[in-house]
Scaffold this motif. Structure first.
Motif, PDB file in Angstrom:
ATOM      1  N   ASN A 231       0.817  -1.207   0.000  1.00  0.00           N
ATOM      2  CA  ASN A 231       0.000   0.000   0.000  1.00  0.00           C
ATOM      3  C   ASN A 231       0.853   1.260   0.000  1.00  0.00           C
ATOM      4  O   ASN A 231       1.989   1.258   0.499  1.00  0.00           O
ATOM      5  N   ALA A 232       0.295   2.343  -0.516  1.00  0.00           N
ATOM      6  CA  ALA A 232       0.950   3.647  -0.429  1.00  0.00           C
ATOM      7  C   ALA A 232       1.099   4.038   1.044  1.00  0.00           C
ATOM      8  O   ALA A 232       0.234   3.743   1.865  1.00  0.00           O
ATOM      9  N   GLY A 233       2.237   4.672   1.364  1.00  0.00           N
ATOM     10  CA  GLY A 233       2.478   5.107   2.729  1.00  0.00           C
ATOM     11  C   GLY A 233       3.321   4.166   3.552  1.00  0.00           C
ATOM     12  O   GLY A 233       3.745   4.516   4.661  1.00  0.00           O
ATOM     13  N   GLY A 234       3.573   2.953   3.039  1.00  0.00           N
ATOM     14  CA  GLY A 234       4.446   2.018   3.732  1.00  0.00           C
ATOM     15  C   GLY A 234       5.903   2.348   3.461  1.00  0.00           C
ATOM     16  O   GLY A 234       6.230   3.235   2.668  1.00  0.00           O
ATOM     17  N   SER A 235       6.797   1.619   4.092  1.00  0.00           N
ATOM     18  CA  SER A 235       8.227   1.948   4.010  1.00  0.00           C
ATOM     19  C   SER A 235       8.764   1.876   2.581  1.00  0.00           C
ATOM     20  O   SER A 235       9.520   2.758   2.148  1.00  0.00           O
ATOM     21  N   ASN A 236       8.390   0.828   1.838  1.00  0.00           N
ATOM     22  CA  ASN A 236       8.883   0.702   0.463  1.00  0.00           C
ATOM     23  C   ASN A 236       8.379   1.838  -0.417  1.00  0.00           C
ATOM     24  O   ASN A 236       9.113   2.366  -1.251  1.00  0.00           O
ATOM     25  N   ASP A 237       7.125   2.217  -0.220  1.00  0.00           N
ATOM     26  CA  ASP A 237       6.544   3.313  -0.979  1.00  0.00           C
ATOM     27  C   ASP A 237       7.229   4.639  -0.624  1.00  0.00           C
ATOM     28  O   ASP A 237       7.557   5.442  -1.504  1.00  0.00           O
ATOM     29  N   ILE A 238       7.467   4.852   0.664  1.00  0.00           N
ATOM     30  CA  ILE A 238       8.119   6.091   1.108  1.00  0.00           C
ATOM     31  C   ILE A 238       9.516   6.208   0.504  1.00  0.00           C
ATOM     32  O   ILE A 238       9.904   7.260  -0.023  1.00  0.00           O
TER      33      ILE A 238
ATOM     34  N   PRO B 257      -2.918  -9.654  10.302  1.00  0.00           N
ATOM     35  CA  PRO B 257      -2.169  -9.200   9.122  1.00  0.00           C
ATOM     36  C   PRO B 257      -2.937  -8.167   8.303  1.00  0.00           C
ATOM     37  O   PRO B 257      -4.162  -8.238   8.196  1.00  0.00           O
ATOM     38  N   TYR B 258      -2.199  -7.217   7.717  1.00  0.00           N
ATOM     39  CA  TYR B 258      -2.770  -6.200   6.827  1.00  0.00           C
ATOM     40  C   TYR B 258      -1.935  -6.150   5.551  1.00  0.00           C
ATOM     41  O   TYR B 258      -0.790  -6.619   5.523  1.00  0.00           O
ATOM     42  N   PRO B 259      -2.465  -5.540   4.474  1.00  0.00           N
ATOM     43  CA  PRO B 259      -1.747  -5.542   3.190  1.00  0.00           C
ATOM     44  C   PRO B 259      -0.610  -4.533   3.082  1.00  0.00           C
ATOM     45  O   PRO B 259      -0.080  -4.339   2.001  1.00  0.00           O
ATOM     46  N   GLY B 260      -0.220  -3.902   4.182  1.00  0.00           N
ATOM     47  CA  GLY B 260       0.902  -2.970   4.127  1.00  0.00           C
ATOM     48  C   GLY B 260       1.110  -2.270   5.454  1.00  0.00           C
ATOM     49  O   GLY B 260       0.218  -2.246   6.316  1.00  0.00           O
ATOM     50  N   GLY B 261       2.305  -1.683   5.615  1.00  0.00           N
ATOM     51  CA  GLY B 261       2.633  -1.014   6.862  1.00  0.00           C
ATOM     52  C   GLY B 261       1.748   0.183   7.161  1.00  0.00           C
ATOM     53  O   GLY B 261       1.446   0.465   8.328  1.00  0.00           O
ATOM     54  N   SER B 262       1.322   0.901   6.123  1.00  0.00           N
ATOM     55  CA  SER B 262       0.487   2.074   6.347  1.00  0.00           C
ATOM     56  C   SER B 262      -0.847   1.697   6.981  1.00  0.00           C
ATOM     57  O   SER B 262      -1.386   2.445   7.808  1.00  0.00           O
ATOM     58  N   ARG B 263      -1.384   0.536   6.616  1.00  0.00           N
ATOM     59  CA  ARG B 263      -2.624   0.065   7.225  1.00  0.00           C
ATOM     60  C   ARG B 263      -2.414  -0.285   8.686  1.00  0.00           C
ATOM     61  O   ARG B 263      -3.276  -0.014   9.537  1.00  0.00           O
ATOM     62  N   VAL B 264      -1.275  -0.893   8.994  1.00  0.00           N
ATOM     63  CA  VAL B 264      -0.975  -1.220  10.388  1.00  0.00           C
ATOM     64  C   VAL B 264      -0.892   0.059  11.215  1.00  0.00           C
ATOM     65  O   VAL B 264      -1.446   0.140  12.320  1.00  0.00           O
TER      66      VAL B 264
ATOM     67  N   LYS C 291       8.793  -1.134  10.546  1.00  0.00           N
ATOM     68  CA  LYS C 291      10.110  -0.547  10.372  1.00  0.00           C
ATOM     69  C   LYS C 291      10.123   0.879  10.919  1.00  0.00           C
ATOM     70  O   LYS C 291       9.108   1.581  10.852  1.00  0.00           O
ATOM     71  N   PRO C 292      11.264   1.339  11.407  1.00  0.00           N
ATOM     72  CA  PRO C 292      11.359   2.752  11.782  1.00  0.00           C
ATOM     73  C   PRO C 292      11.030   3.684  10.624  1.00  0.00           C
ATOM     74  O   PRO C 292      10.408   4.734  10.814  1.00  0.00           O
ATOM     75  N   SER C 293      11.436   3.309   9.412  1.00  0.00           N
ATOM     76  CA  SER C 293      11.246   4.188   8.257  1.00  0.00           C
ATOM     77  C   SER C 293       9.783   4.442   7.916  1.00  0.00           C
ATOM     78  O   SER C 293       9.463   5.434   7.266  1.00  0.00           O
ATOM     79  N   GLU C 294       8.858   3.556   8.358  1.00  0.00           N
ATOM     80  CA  GLU C 294       7.446   3.772   8.074  1.00  0.00           C
ATOM     81  C   GLU C 294       6.678   4.280   9.287  1.00  0.00           C
ATOM     82  O   GLU C 294       5.461   4.475   9.221  1.00  0.00           O
ATOM     83  N   THR C 295       7.404   4.508  10.394  1.00  0.00           N
ATOM     84  CA  THR C 295       6.748   4.960  11.622  1.00  0.00           C
ATOM     85  C   THR C 295       7.409   6.192  12.244  1.00  0.00           C
ATOM     86  O   THR C 295       6.877   6.752  13.204  1.00  0.00           O
ATOM     87  N   MET C 296       8.556   6.619  11.713  1.00  0.00           N
ATOM     88  CA  MET C 296       9.323   7.676  12.372  1.00  0.00           C
ATOM     89  C   MET C 296       8.525   8.975  12.516  1.00  0.00           C
ATOM     90  O   MET C 296       8.594   9.648  13.554  1.00  0.00           O
ATOM     91  N   GLU C 297       7.782   9.333  11.484  1.00  0.00           N
ATOM     92  CA  GLU C 297       6.991  10.563  11.549  1.00  0.00           C
ATOM     93  C   GLU C 297       5.971  10.500  12.683  1.00  0.00           C
ATOM     94  O   GLU C 297       5.800  11.469  13.444  1.00  0.00           O
ATOM     95  N   GLN C 298       5.298   9.356  12.813  1.00  0.00           N
ATOM     96  CA  GLN C 298       4.289   9.199  13.868  1.00  0.00           C
ATOM     97  C   GLN C 298       4.934   9.084  15.246  1.00  0.00           C
ATOM     98  O   GLN C 298       4.355   9.507  16.247  1.00  0.00           O
TER      99      GLN C 298
END
Length: 325
Positions: A42-49, A183-190, A205-212
């Motif tokens: 999903n958009a917003g996950g670490s790979n997408d970022i 389970p969810y289809p991406g880090g942004s959903r989690v 991952k830190p890279s998908e949660t650091m902002e929050q």
């Protein structure tokens, strides 16, 4: 995962097989147009970022990419599209350890041999996080809550039967109880479900949660590594708490660029060169340092060997963690 398997089989059946000329002939002056970059999450996950940070840097290097999010099947739906694309260099995808794990376990009809592995993008640690509104301030508090509520605590992950899922299981193992995996289809959903109070914890991952984390919307409790992270120096490791999260051998979360197998060597070299320049740029290095991941741009035979090594390790660990009673 049955749905994912059917979707991938359908894609493989419907795919147009490139003719010999398309397989052997690289377009003159590659790249002459934009490259489709499949992010199988999903958009917003670490790979997408990371991809969106790299996009303008790659353009400076003469590689224009268009990002397409194709989530599902722990990355297998999107990578299935990459595997069946024309081998002309105009379709690439983000391979990850998560997708390697389900391939290694035979959960999807994909093989690593269907891809040319171009270059590694990142090596990522994983962390246990809770909502900033959660009553859990420390890892000890969370583990004590798990012990007091066996089989009731929810831990979410992007995908299943992958490294995130393994570490969720290791958290419960450290508490000595069962848990509920979500389970969810991406880090942004989690992240969204955590902040919405739908689940109690997540492995991300830190890279998908650091902002929050910086805003206080999420709180990191523990690091699934043997030493603390520079970007989260006040967050303890599970090892510090006497919990071995690698009881069946080391596993690593990484992301890398892959293309359909059979690329013209000149096209592969071009992709490798341009991505390496972007990955080692000052801009991307600064982004990595602030977001807690490692840049180690392996390519060629070294990356092929690393992919095989990681896949074998994940298959071995999965035998123990996901074994049916």
């Amino acid at each position: 995962m049955i749905i994912a398997r059917r979707a991938i089989l359908a894609a493989l059946t419907a795919a147009t097989i490139a003719g010999p000329a398309a397989l052997a002939h690289a377009q003159s002056g590659y790249p002459t147009r934009e490259v489709r970059w499949v992010i199988p999450w999903n958009a917003g996950g670490s790979n997408d970022i990371m991809a969106r940070v790299l996009l303008p840097i790659l353009e400076k290097e003469g590689l224009r990419v268009v990002i397409e999010n194709v989530p599902g099947g722990t990355g297998a739906i999107g990578m299935g599209q990459v595997a069946t694309a024309r081998t002309d260099g105009y379709t690439i995808g983000n391979g990850t350890s998560s997708t390697l794990a389900i391939i290694a376990q035979g959960k999807v009809p994909l093989k690593n041999e269907q891809f040319d592995h171009i270059i590694r993008v990142s090596v990522d640690p994983l962390i246990l996080v809770v909502s900033g509104k959660s009553g859990f301030k420390t890892l000890d508090e969370f583990l004590a809550h798990m012990k007091a509520n066996p089989g009731k605590v929810t831990i979410a992950t992007p995908g299943s039967n992958n490294i995130n899922h393994i570490f969720a299981a290791m958290t419960a193992r450290g508490a000595g109880v069962d848990y509920r995996h979500v389970p969810y289809p991406g880090g942004s959903r989690v992240v969204a479900e955590l902040m919405g109070g739908q689940v109690q914890a997540g492995v991300l991952k830190p890279s998908e949660t650091m902002e929050q984390i910086k805003s206080g919307d999420l709180r990191p409790l523990g690091v699934f590594e043997n030493k603390r992270l520079d970007a989260l120096g006040d967050v303890p490791t599970f090892k510090e708490k006497g919990i071995d999260v690698f009881p069946y051998g080391p596993v690593v979360q990484m992301a890398y660029i892959a293309a359909p197998a059979g690329l013209d060597p000149k096209v592969r070299d071009t992709l490798t060169t341009k991505f390496k320049a972007a990955l080692t740029s000052a801009e991307f290095k600064d982004f990595a340092a602030k977001n807690g991941f490692i840049i180690d741009p392996l390519s060629g035979k070294e990356l092929d060997a690393e992919v095989s090594k990681v896949a074998d390790a994940l298959a071995e660990v999965a035998k123990h963690v996901f074994a049916k009673p």
